[in-house]
Scaffold this motif. Structure first.
Motif, PDB file in Angstrom:
ATOM      1  N   THR A 201       0.861  -1.249  -0.620  1.00  0.00           N
ATOM      2  CA  THR A 201      -0.347  -0.681   0.185  1.00  0.00           C
ATOM      3  C   THR A 201       0.786   1.502  -0.177  1.00  0.00           C
ATOM      4  OG1 THR A 201      -2.189   1.257   1.708  1.00  0.00           O
ATOM      5  CG2 THR A 201       0.035  -0.077   2.381  1.00  0.00           C
ATOM      6  N   PHE A 202       0.035   2.162   0.419  1.00  0.00           N
ATOM      7  CA  PHE A 202       0.749   3.231   0.161  1.00  0.00           C
ATOM      8  C   PHE A 202       1.355   3.845   1.942  1.00  0.00           C
ATOM      9  CE2 PHE A 202      -0.647   3.979  -4.331  1.00  0.00           C
ATOM     10  CZ  PHE A 202       0.512   3.898  -4.681  1.00  0.00           C
ATOM     11  N   GLY A 203       2.118   4.810   2.032  1.00  0.00           N
ATOM     12  CA  GLY A 203       1.607   5.138   3.458  1.00  0.00           C
ATOM     13  C   GLY A 203       2.517   4.347   4.674  1.00  0.00           C
ATOM     14  N   MET A 204       2.567   3.282   4.069  1.00  0.00           N
ATOM     15  CA  MET A 204       3.204   2.282   5.372  1.00  0.00           C
ATOM     16  C   MET A 204       4.509   2.355   5.282  1.00  0.00           C
ATOM     17  SD  MET A 204       3.314  -1.821   4.608  1.00  0.00           S
ATOM     18  CE  MET A 204       1.833  -2.762   5.126  1.00  0.00           C
ATOM     19  N   PRO A 205       5.026   2.642   7.074  1.00  0.00           N
ATOM     20  CA  PRO A 205       6.013   2.168   7.783  1.00  0.00           C
ATOM     21  C   PRO A 205       7.253   2.020   7.424  1.00  0.00           C
ATOM     22  CG  PRO A 205       4.156   2.701   9.267  1.00  0.00           C
ATOM     23  CD  PRO A 205       3.968   2.328   8.561  1.00  0.00           C
ATOM     24  N   SER A 206       8.379   2.268   7.100  1.00  0.00           N
ATOM     25  CA  SER A 206       9.311   1.557   6.666  1.00  0.00           C
ATOM     26  C   SER A 206       9.546   0.937   7.831  1.00  0.00           C
ATOM     27  CB  SER A 206      10.824   2.418   6.292  1.00  0.00           C
ATOM     28  OG  SER A 206      10.566   2.735   5.131  1.00  0.00           O
ATOM     29  N   GLY A 207       9.504  -0.760   7.818  1.00  0.00           N
ATOM     30  CA  GLY A 207       9.963  -0.931   9.154  1.00  0.00           C
ATOM     31  C   GLY A 207       8.915  -1.912   9.468  1.00  0.00           C
TER      32      GLY A 207
END
Length: 486
Positions: free
Chosen positions: A143-149
């Motif tokens: 998806t868009f906007g998922m935090p890295s990690g």
């Protein structure tokens, strides 16, 4: 640690130990691979609770270490990786008791039936697969906007240089954090576009994004066959080179690896600290735009170092496609094809056989699975799964042309360069689209403690040249610092 010997070796020696240093101690008999595994496991148990990088431990690790210790005594060593603990990103198959889930609870109970090519190469070389690391779920193609990690299975991995304050980088987030925190000697990450280079930058590591085809992708949960590649993440250039030469090779299960015509001992050629005769182009515009004054200063200092070690520098080289707005068409179309093929080959115990099954699972468990949505999965599912769409075919031709003839190759040929230098990981998309190699390494820290790095990119199969340049810079600077996690 209860064992006073292990406590002493942990406190006085283990941190930042290189492969050569570890092999010296193993050869002399002052430590064993079993003890090495115990010390790394201790560090994971004590320190990873706050940064959450390792998602699973190999239950066989100590037994494997014991067998390798026995083999060392009776038959000698297989090579430089003999008895060395390595971590793998959680999208790389291992035919053992560990899961392979790409960070998703949808695959939390998935066991691979056999090793990926990468895992098999490491085992053959005598490496110990210590465990799996957390990652941005579905390699940041959910998806868009998922935090890295972040992943539904592993939770949120944090940057050891500033937990909760600094971006951890992704999608090989856990691999970057674990190596930075000295939870293993090194790790294998994967990259489609930036997923090795970015977390290596954020965690003050050396990251190698190889030429597509140098390292087989078989047994790796995919995004896009045009760009996917595993690659090493380590604390030194030489250790990254050791890992790269271990996992490289021709694999009949990955047609792209057929272009890998020869095996190279990358590490043994890293003995020159002079770059005399090497021409490096400096990519500034638009890559330095909107960079902080601190990072710009570190970039300029790095350029001075390269000049001081003998490199011939060509400033502000032109890359015609530098401002191109790269799209997601190739990844979107290839993801459905490649993931469906991977899931179809998993054992019957895995009930999810297609991308549509994954999407349905996420809807059924929306409270845990859809914290950030699944827009990219849905976009991929809307494609035919046949790669017949004109949009895909046009995008593939266009982006190869722009990234090669009007990208990296243009700069290399026009200015007669051996490599192009970028600030941080800016410019990584061009190399990813071209399928070309990049090497990133530490180049200092900004005042808030955030690591900064520089990246060298070249044409296909120029890894040896890039590693040579990176090694000379590393030896002249030694910028890497241990994160303060005690």
């Amino acid at each position: 640690m209860e064992n006073p010997k292990l406590r002493k070796w942990h406190d006085e020696w283990l941190l930042e130990a290189t492969i050569d240093e570890i092999q010296e101690k193993l050869a002399s008999g002052v430590i064993t691979s079993v003890e090495l595994v115990q010390m790394y496991l201790y560090r994971i148990a004590k320190y990873d609770i706050d940064i959450n990088s390792v998602i699973e431990i190999n239950s066989d690790a100590l037994h494997i270490a014991a067998e390798l210790d026995k083999e060392r005594k009776l038959e000698g060593i297989r090579g430089v990786m003999h008895g060395i603990p390595i971590l793998l990103k959680d999208n790389i198959d291992t035919g053992d008791k560990m899961h392979t889930s790409a960070g998703s609870l949808a695959l939390a109970n998935h066991y691979a039936v056999e090793d990926s090519f990468v895992a098999a190469q490491l085992r053959k070389a005598g490496a110990i697969l210590l465990g799996k690391t957390n990652m941005t779920e579905w390699a940041n193609f959910m998806t868009f906007g998922m935090p890295s990690g972040y992943s539904s299975r592993g939770g949120q991995t944090l940057n050891p240089y500033g937990a909760g304050k600094l971006d951890v980088g992704g999608s090989s987030s856990g691999a970057g954090v674990a190596v930075a925190a000295n939870f293993a000697m090194g790790a294998i990450g994967t990259e489609t576009s930036g997923s090795i280079l970015n977390p290596s930058l954020k965690n003050a590591l050396v990251g190698v994004k190889p030429t597509v085809g140098l390292v087989s992708r078989s047994g790796v949960i995919p995004i896009a066959h045009s760009q996917d590649t595993p690659g090493p993440m380590a604390r030194t250039v030489k250790d990254a080179a050791y890992l790269l030469e271990t996992i490289a090779g021709i694999d009949s299960r990955d047609v792209a690896s057929a272009f890998n015509s020869k095996q190279t001992k990358y590490a043994e050629q890293l003995n020159e600290t002079s770059l005399k005769g090497i021409r490096i182009g400096i990519a500034r515009k638009p890559f330095t735009e909107r960079m902080s004054k601190h990072k710009l200063s570190l970039f300029d200092e790095a350029i001075d170092v390269l000049q001081n070690v003998g490199a011939e520098l060509i400033d502000d080289v032109s890359i015609p496609s530098a401002k191109n707005r790269w799209g997601l068409e190739i990844l979107t179309y290839e993801f459905k094809v490649d993931l469906n093929a991977y899931l179809q080959a998993t054992p019957p115990s895995n009930k999810l056989r297609s991308l549509s099954d994954v999407i349905a699972f996420n809807y059924e468990h929306r409270d845990t699975m859809l914290k950030y949505g699944q827009k990219l999965l849905l976009a991929a599912e809307k494609t035919s799964g046949t790669l017949r769409e004109a949009e895909y075919i046009y995008a593939l031709e266009k982006e190869l042309y722009l990234s090669r003839e009007k990208g990296i190759d243009y700069a290399l040929e026009k200015y007669e360069l051996d490599a192009v230098l970028f600030p941080g990981d800016r410019g990584s998309t061009i190399g990813a689209k071209a399928g070309y190699p990049s090497v990133i390494l530490p180049a200092g820290f900004v005042p808030n403690g955030e690591p900064f790095g520089i990246m060298f990119t070249g044409t296909a199969f120029s890894e040896q040249t890039l590693l040579k340049i990176a090694y000379a810079f590393e030896q002249a600077t030694k910028h890497r610092q241990i994160p303060k996690i005690d």
